[in-house]
Each structure stands twice: as C-alpha cells, then as structure tokens.
Motif scaffolding. Structure first.
Motif, short mmCIF file in Angstrom:
data_model
loop_
_atom_site.label_atom_id
_atom_site.label_comp_id
_atom_site.label_asym_id
_atom_site.label_seq_id
_atom_site.Cartn_x
_atom_site.Cartn_y
_atom_site.Cartn_z
N MET A 1 -8.34 15.06 -2.94
CA MET A 1 -7.62 14.33 -4.02
C MET A 1 -8.46 14.57 -5.50
O MET A 1 -9.58 14.21 -5.35
N GLN A 2 -7.68 14.79 -6.35
CA GLN A 2 -8.35 14.96 -7.76
C GLN A 2 -8.09 13.59 -8.64
O GLN A 2 -8.85 13.27 -9.29
N GLN A 3 -6.77 13.01 -8.28
CA GLN A 3 -6.47 11.70 -9.18
C GLN A 3 -5.73 10.56 -7.98
O GLN A 3 -5.07 10.99 -7.14
N LEU A 4 -6.16 9.60 -8.32
CA LEU A 4 -5.32 8.43 -7.68
C LEU A 4 -4.40 7.80 -8.70
O LEU A 4 -4.77 7.57 -9.61
N ILE A 5 -3.23 7.74 -8.50
CA ILE A 5 -2.08 7.14 -9.40
C ILE A 5 -1.79 5.54 -8.68
O ILE A 5 -1.29 5.60 -7.67
N ILE A 6 -2.10 4.56 -9.48
CA ILE A 6 -1.58 3.11 -9.13
C ILE A 6 -0.47 2.99 -9.95
O ILE A 6 -0.18 2.90 -11.21
N HIS A 7 0.77 2.94 -9.40
CA HIS A 7 1.94 2.38 -9.84
C HIS A 7 2.06 1.08 -9.72
O HIS A 7 1.89 0.28 -9.23
N GLY A 8 2.73 0.85 -11.05
CA GLY A 8 3.12 -0.80 -11.30
C GLY A 8 4.36 -1.29 -10.56
O GLY A 8 5.12 -1.99 -11.19
N VAL A 9 4.39 -0.79 -9.46
CA VAL A 9 5.82 -1.15 -8.48
C VAL A 9 5.17 -1.58 -7.36
O VAL A 9 4.23 -1.12 -6.58
N THR A 10 5.55 -2.96 -6.64
CA THR A 10 4.75 -3.20 -5.26
C THR A 10 5.53 -2.60 -4.25
O THR A 10 6.44 -1.71 -4.55
N LEU A 11 4.74 -2.46 -3.16
CA LEU A 11 5.46 -1.74 -1.77
C LEU A 11 7.07 -2.18 -1.49
O LEU A 11 7.72 -1.47 -0.94
N ASP A 12 7.49 -3.46 -2.04
CA ASP A 12 8.74 -4.08 -1.68
C ASP A 12 9.51 -3.60 -3.01
O ASP A 12 10.89 -3.99 -2.92
N GLY A 13 9.12 -2.95 -3.85
CA GLY A 13 9.96 -2.49 -5.03
C GLY A 13 10.05 -3.36 -6.43
O GLY A 13 10.79 -2.94 -7.08
N GLN A 14 9.37 -4.54 -6.20
CA GLN A 14 9.21 -5.16 -7.51
C GLN A 14 8.35 -4.62 -8.44
O GLN A 14 7.10 -4.19 -8.35
N ARG A 15 8.61 -5.16 -9.94
CA ARG A 15 7.53 -4.68 -10.99
C ARG A 15 6.43 -5.39 -10.80
O ARG A 15 6.44 -6.71 -10.63
N PHE A 16 5.25 -4.98 -11.16
CA PHE A 16 4.14 -5.66 -11.16
C PHE A 16 4.13 -6.40 -12.25
O PHE A 16 4.20 -5.76 -13.63
N ARG A 17 3.33 -7.58 -12.54
CA ARG A 17 3.42 -8.55 -13.50
C ARG A 17 1.80 -8.75 -13.74
O ARG A 17 0.98 -9.04 -12.71
#
Length: 95
Positions: A1-17
């Motif tokens: 792995m070269q990069q880990l991307i943390i997405h602002g979406v939860t595993l159930d599809g909600q936008r993270f706040r």
C-alpha cells in the motif's frame, strides 16, 4: 500500500460530520514531516492531505507515516475504524 484514503462517508452511506473533519484530521497530523523538510505552522503534512474525491471529503494518508510515526498511523487508522468510515488503498506501483 502506498496510500490509505479515508472517505468522508460511513460504511452505511451517510456523510461524515462535521463538514470540516478532513481539514481537522490533517491539521492534527501537520507536525509529521519528512526529516529536514520545512513547513510553516499553517501547512499540512505531506503525509496527510485533505482532498475531494468525486465530491466527497477525504484524507489521503501516505503509508510512509507508519514508519515515521507508528502512533500517528495508529491514530488515523483507528479514527477511520471508530467512526465507521470507508477506506480504500492505493497500491504501490512497484508491487
């Protein structure tokens, strides 16, 4: 792995706040830099950068952070896990 991307979406599809979570997380990691690199107190570390990917706030974390500061890597990884955030990996091109 070269990069880990943390997405602002939860595993159930909600936008993270909150909406500035990526900037806050990258800000916490701003002191971690390559040896000898200069950086002002208002700049992000090259190892953790906030960005938008397909309209979603994300933080791209360079895997070299794991070697530089294992506790910072653990913090980032556990942040994603504890908040049920989607993650993806960008593989090393040499792999």
């Amino acid at each position: 792995m070269q990069q880990l991307i943390i997405h602002g979406v939860t595993l159930d599809g909600q936008r993270f706040r909150p909406s500035d979570w990526a900037e806050r997380l990258a800000g916490v990691l701003s002191p971690f830099r390559p040896a000898g690199s200069a950086g002002g107190h208002l700049t992000y570390s090259p190892y953790a950068l906030p960005t938008l990917i397909e309209g979603v706030r994300c933080v791209v974390v360079d895997a070299r952070l794991r070697e530089l500061e294992p506790l910072a890597w653990k913090f980032v990884y556990e942040f994603a896990r504890d908040n049920n955030l989607r993650t993806s990996e960008v593989p090393d091109a040499a792999a």
